[in-house]
Design an enzyme around this catalytic site. Sequence first.
Site, PDB file in Angstrom:
ATOM      1  N   ARG A  62       9.436  20.247  -3.050  1.00 45.06           N
ATOM      2  CA  ARG A  62       8.625  19.251  -3.763  1.00 45.06           C
ATOM      3  C   ARG A  62       8.412  19.614  -5.240  1.00 45.06           C
ATOM      4  O   ARG A  62       7.738  18.875  -5.963  1.00 45.06           O
ATOM      5  CB  ARG A  62       7.270  19.100  -3.072  1.00 45.06           C
ATOM      6  CG  ARG A  62       7.363  18.576  -1.646  1.00 45.06           C
ATOM      7  CD  ARG A  62       7.792  17.120  -1.607  1.00 45.06           C
ATOM      8  NE  ARG A  62       7.874  16.603  -0.248  1.00 45.06           N
ATOM      9  CZ  ARG A  62       8.039  15.314   0.047  1.00 45.06           C
ATOM     10  NH1 ARG A  62       8.139  14.428  -0.921  1.00 45.06           N
ATOM     11  NH2 ARG A  62       8.124  14.910   1.302  1.00 45.06           N
ATOM     12  N   CYS A  77       8.041   2.792   5.869  1.00 45.22           N
ATOM     13  CA  CYS A  77       8.497   1.577   5.194  1.00 45.22           C
ATOM     14  C   CYS A  77       9.868   1.667   4.535  1.00 45.22           C
ATOM     15  O   CYS A  77      10.709   0.797   4.744  1.00 45.22           O
ATOM     16  CB  CYS A  77       7.471   1.157   4.134  1.00 45.22           C
ATOM     17  SG  CYS A  77       5.897   0.622   4.834  1.00 45.22           S
ATOM     18  N   LEU A 102       0.833  -1.205   0.000  1.00 41.88           N
ATOM     19  CA  LEU A 102       0.000   0.000   0.000  1.00 41.88           C
ATOM     20  C   LEU A 102       0.866   1.253   0.000  1.00 41.88           C
ATOM     21  O   LEU A 102       1.958   1.273   0.554  1.00 41.88           O
ATOM     22  CB  LEU A 102      -0.902   0.021   1.241  1.00 41.88           C
ATOM     23  CG  LEU A 102      -1.766  -1.210   1.499  1.00 41.88           C
ATOM     24  CD1 LEU A 102      -2.580  -1.011   2.767  1.00 41.88           C
ATOM     25  CD2 LEU A 102      -2.659  -1.503   0.310  1.00 41.88           C
TER      26      LEU A 102
END
Length: 474
Positions: free
Chosen positions: A445, A276, A163
């Site tokens: 960003r 993660c 995910l």
Amino acid sequence: MSEWDLQICCMGAGYVGGPTMAIIAKMCPKIRVCVVDLNKSQIDKWNSETLPIYEPGLPEVVKECVGRNLFFSTNIAEEINRADIIFISVNTPTKTQGIGAGRAANIKNCELCARTIAEVSTSNKIVVEKSTVPVRTAQAVARVLQCNDKGLSFQILSNPEFLAEGTAIKDLLAPDRVLIGGQQTPEGLKAAATLVSVYANWVPRDQILTTNLWSSELSKLVANAVLAQRVSSINSISALCEATGADVSEISRAVGMDARIGKKFLNSSVGFGGSCFQKDILNLVYLCETYGLDECAAYWNQVILMNDYQKKRFSEKVVSKMFNTVTGKKIAIMGYAFKKDTGDVRETPAMFVVRDLLQEQAKLFVYDPEVTRDDMWTEMNYTCGINHENTPTLDAAVTTATDPYEAMDGAHAICILTEWDEFKDYDYTKVYEKMCKPAFIFDGRNILDHAKLREIGFEVHAIGKPDPLAFTDL
């Protein structure tokens, strides 16, 4: 005869367990699903209108299913006992001390789940690893379960999640693949087929992959390592672009149009974060070291080192461009979550920039539409070791704003650290008028219209973008 085709219990009501089980309940109305957790506060939130995590589309799914075939409970023993399939979806953080500290995953919570299952079960179960774990963790779980004194049989499966926070519901409803690993024995294959039948309610069969246990466990680590590798690769090029006058966005587009490479995960930024990527790469590094594969370990560790370099490089650019001092200057930190459409702050690059600017004695005003001040400090303390006890001036140095214009009002500089869509739509002419001059924007960003901002009067610095003040031949 039971009214349910199957009963599922998920141990762990976090970012993975909650959404995954909600989608299983939605797509499988004849399967009873219950998520259990020791944390009563967490379970109470799942049973309320205010869920414990922010994920687009999740509230609607939970509202549709809760009380019908989706339940949240702290009665762990009862739910384990009635379940046919038990998912283990608990946190496996990187060890902070002892053997493998800073790299190895701590699977203590997985082992505790296995011990609880062995203790309270009165019938055979299929136990599914959903947590991200080191390869061969299933062997440890199996050893614990086999030690039960009731003659019960447990089949262990690996079913890693793939995910992405912010798109988790979409990922669950239309996954690229579902991976199920099991022992290649008649019993193991039968258990895998049972779990395949659950996902086959909505996932095409050719997208459900079955492998042996160890391939499944390792695939999850490798998938995240390769994605992070792409981010670090393009970020390394962003530094070269700034030095030569090249534009990293143009390079990403040119490279990404090669069908062999593809365009995803080639957007340069201040760095990757989340629960993660770093954890899984460090886990992979430790596994390589454990098996004496030092060159492999060094290769993957470089992905982490490059990410650290990118975050530090951003902080240093802020200081250097603002005349080598930010002491006492107001800096607006726009975004604190590690990515848009989530409130997750684990390993967020914004935290490291805030840490660096705090050390430079800047006055920071933080705005993020989904991050709470408490969550910000909790992660800052856990990861950076900065807290109110060892930094008494913390509250005076960092203000959390509830309004973006309040955060930017009177600021010397703006740092864009999360790619929230709303940041693109602000009235920057109005913002500029109320800022100290020269007014700086550091776009970590690359989401803003830099040419338009420069027309307004801003001095703009972005990741991997040529600085018009440094190059006359662009």
